[in-house]
Design an enzyme around this catalytic site. Structure first.
Site, PDB file in Angstrom:
ATOM      1  N   ASN A   9      51.327  23.139  83.527  1.00  5.55           N
ATOM      2  CA  ASN A   9      51.702  22.967  84.934  1.00  5.55           C
ATOM      3  C   ASN A   9      53.185  22.605  84.965  1.00  5.55           C
ATOM      4  OD1 ASN A   9      52.053  22.178  87.581  1.00  5.55           O
ATOM      5  ND2 ASN A   9      50.735  20.367  87.447  1.00  5.55           N
ATOM      6  N   TRP A  10      53.981  23.573  85.353  1.00  8.31           N
ATOM      7  CA  TRP A  10      55.440  23.345  85.303  1.00  8.31           C
ATOM      8  C   TRP A  10      55.931  22.517  86.490  1.00  8.31           C
ATOM      9  CZ3 TRP A  10      58.107  28.557  83.520  1.00  8.31           C
ATOM     10  CH2 TRP A  10      57.574  28.926  82.287  1.00  8.31           C
ATOM     11  N   LYS A  11      55.057  22.331  87.457  1.00  5.93           N
ATOM     12  CA  LYS A  11      55.411  21.574  88.669  1.00  5.93           C
ATOM     13  C   LYS A  11      56.687  22.159  89.301  1.00  5.93           C
ATOM     14  CE  LYS A  11      52.989  17.640  86.794  1.00  5.93           C
ATOM     15  NZ  LYS A  11      52.800  16.196  86.733  1.00  5.93           N
ATOM     16  N   HIS A  94      45.737  18.777  93.021  1.00  7.38           N
ATOM     17  CA  HIS A  94      46.487  17.932  92.095  1.00  7.38           C
ATOM     18  C   HIS A  94      46.831  16.614  92.786  1.00  7.38           C
ATOM     19  CE1 HIS A  94      49.654  16.449  89.484  1.00  7.38           C
ATOM     20  NE2 HIS A  94      49.188  17.263  88.557  1.00  7.38           N
ATOM     21  N   GLU A  96      49.383  14.893  92.875  1.00  8.13           N
ATOM     22  CA  GLU A  96      50.690  14.876  93.553  1.00  8.13           C
ATOM     23  C   GLU A  96      50.587  15.495  94.940  1.00  8.13           C
ATOM     24  OE1 GLU A  96      52.853  16.684  90.340  1.00  8.13           O
ATOM     25  OE2 GLU A  96      52.615  14.849  89.174  1.00  8.13           O
ATOM     26  N   GLU A 164      42.261  14.135  85.668  1.00 10.69           N
ATOM     27  CA  GLU A 164      43.620  13.641  85.501  1.00 10.69           C
ATOM     28  C   GLU A 164      43.747  12.238  86.098  1.00 10.69           C
ATOM     29  OE1 GLU A 164      46.484  17.125  84.804  1.00 10.69           O
ATOM     30  OE2 GLU A 164      46.587  16.546  86.905  1.00 10.69           O
ATOM     31  N   GLY A 170      52.496  11.707  83.838  1.00 16.88           N
ATOM     32  CA  GLY A 170      53.945  11.513  83.779  1.00 16.88           C
ATOM     33  C   GLY A 170      54.368  10.115  83.342  1.00 16.88           C
ATOM     34  N   SER A 210      49.905  13.042  80.471  1.00 20.31           N
ATOM     35  CA  SER A 210      50.702  12.695  79.284  1.00 20.31           C
ATOM     36  C   SER A 210      50.150  13.281  77.977  1.00 20.31           C
ATOM     37  CB  SER A 210      50.858  11.179  79.168  1.00 20.31           C
ATOM     38  OG  SER A 210      51.584  10.678  80.280  1.00 20.31           O
ATOM     39  N   GLY A 231      51.589  18.777  81.752  1.00 15.80           N
ATOM     40  CA  GLY A 231      52.751  18.804  82.628  1.00 15.80           C
ATOM     41  C   GLY A 231      54.041  18.847  81.812  1.00 15.80           C
TER      42      GLY A 231
HETATM   43  P1  PGA Z   1      52.001  15.213  82.551  1.00 20.03           P
HETATM   44  O1  PGA Z   1      51.377  15.905  83.859  1.00 20.03           O
HETATM   45  O2  PGA Z   1      51.469  15.974  81.377  1.00 20.03           O
HETATM   46  O3  PGA Z   1      53.486  15.347  82.719  1.00 20.03           O
HETATM   47  O4  PGA Z   1      51.538  13.800  82.540  1.00 20.03           O
HETATM   48  C1  PGA Z   1      50.067  16.391  83.874  1.00 20.03           C
HETATM   49  C2  PGA Z   1      49.738  16.963  85.216  1.00 20.03           C
HETATM   50  O5  PGA Z   1      50.135  16.391  86.229  1.00 20.03           O
HETATM   51  O6  PGA Z   1      49.073  18.020  85.325  1.00 20.03           O
END
Ligand code: PGA
Length: 253
Positions: A9-11, A94, A96, A164, A170, A210, A231
């Site tokens: 997931n490149w966000k 997600h 976020e 998640e 993150g 993470s 991520g």
């Molecule tokens: P992260 O994000 O690996 O940077 O913790 C994971 C995600 O939000 O899918």
């Protein structure tokens, strides 16, 4: 046998040219790895260019979001139909999006249904906040999110679930293999209650939060964990490749 999946997931990272560069760096290496579904989810505006680049390879493409209407006057939104033209998968719900864009269980449910209608496979995210975890409410929160997001759906049709925990996203503080395995086991038991044992045995449930090359083996070694939603580490070609490679080695045994 569930085929493991590693999804990147490149966000909201990479310009189109940076996305092209990143895919060019990992394309060959990823293509050579078997026993794992390899999915990358770049920003919308890079999807067409990335699709062109991975043509003929075993790498699959996903979007990071969709709107639930088919088309119309929804300025700035991307419809399931538009995405289905480019991708096989779409991340839905997600944390976020729940946190910054007020996505409720009801909206997530509409998006899941809209995706399945056009044969896009949702990667449905669920997970609890730190304070909920500390208050021992993980089961209640995750089960509530699952039920809300899947309301009215008779079949899962290729839907994938990603557990998640928000406190792990993150932060550099991943869940331990044991913790993630326990909650994913619980999710699977809930799916069994809702859809029966057979569907629960078949549904792929990923861990996200993470995940790095350093903790991938510990996580993937757990029996309930079918892969990872990655991520930050998916933005580094060598690190992402290493996570996929470790998964293939463990599951290919
Ligand atoms: P992260 O994000 O690996 O940077 O913790 C994971 C995600 O939000 O899918």
């Amino acid at each position: 046998m569930r085929v493991p999946m590693i999804a990147g997931n490149w966000k909201m990272n990479t310009t189109v040219s940076e996305a092209v560069e990143l895919v060019s760096e990992m394309r060959q290496g990823l293509d050579q790895i078997d026993n794992v579904d390899k999915v990358i989810c770049p920003p919308f505006i890079s999807l067409a260019a990335v699709k062109e680049l991975i043509k003929g390879s075993s790498i699959k493409l996903g979007g990071q979001n969709i709107y639930f209407e088919e088309k119309g006057a929804y300025t700035g939104e991307i419809s399931p139909l538009m995405l289905a033209d480019l991708c096989e998968f779409v991340i839905i719900g997600h944390s976020e999006r729940r946190q910054y864009f007020d996505e409720t269980g009801e909206i997530t449910n509409k998006k899941v249904r809209a995706a399945l209608k056009v044969k896009l496979k949702p990667i449905l995210c669920v997970g609890e906040k730190l304070e909920e975890n500390e208050a021992g409410r993980t089961e209640e929160i995750v089960t509530g999110q699952l039920k809300a997001s899947l309301a009215g759906l008779d079949y899962l049709n290729g839907l994938i679930i990603a557990y998640e925990p928000i406190w792990a996203i993150g932060t550099g503080k991943a869940a331990t293999g044991e913790q993630a395995n326990e909650t994913i086991g619980l999710i699977r038991r809930n799916i069994a209650k809702l859809y029966g044992k057979r569907i629960a045995q078949d549904v792929r449930i990923l861990y996200g939060g993470s995940v790095t090359a350093a903790n991938a083996t510990e996580l993937i070694n757990q029996p309930e964990i079918d892969g990872a939603l990655v991520g930050g580490a998916s933005l580094k070609a060598a690190e992402f490749l290493s996570i996929v490679k470790q998964t293939s080695e463990i599951r290919g045994r």
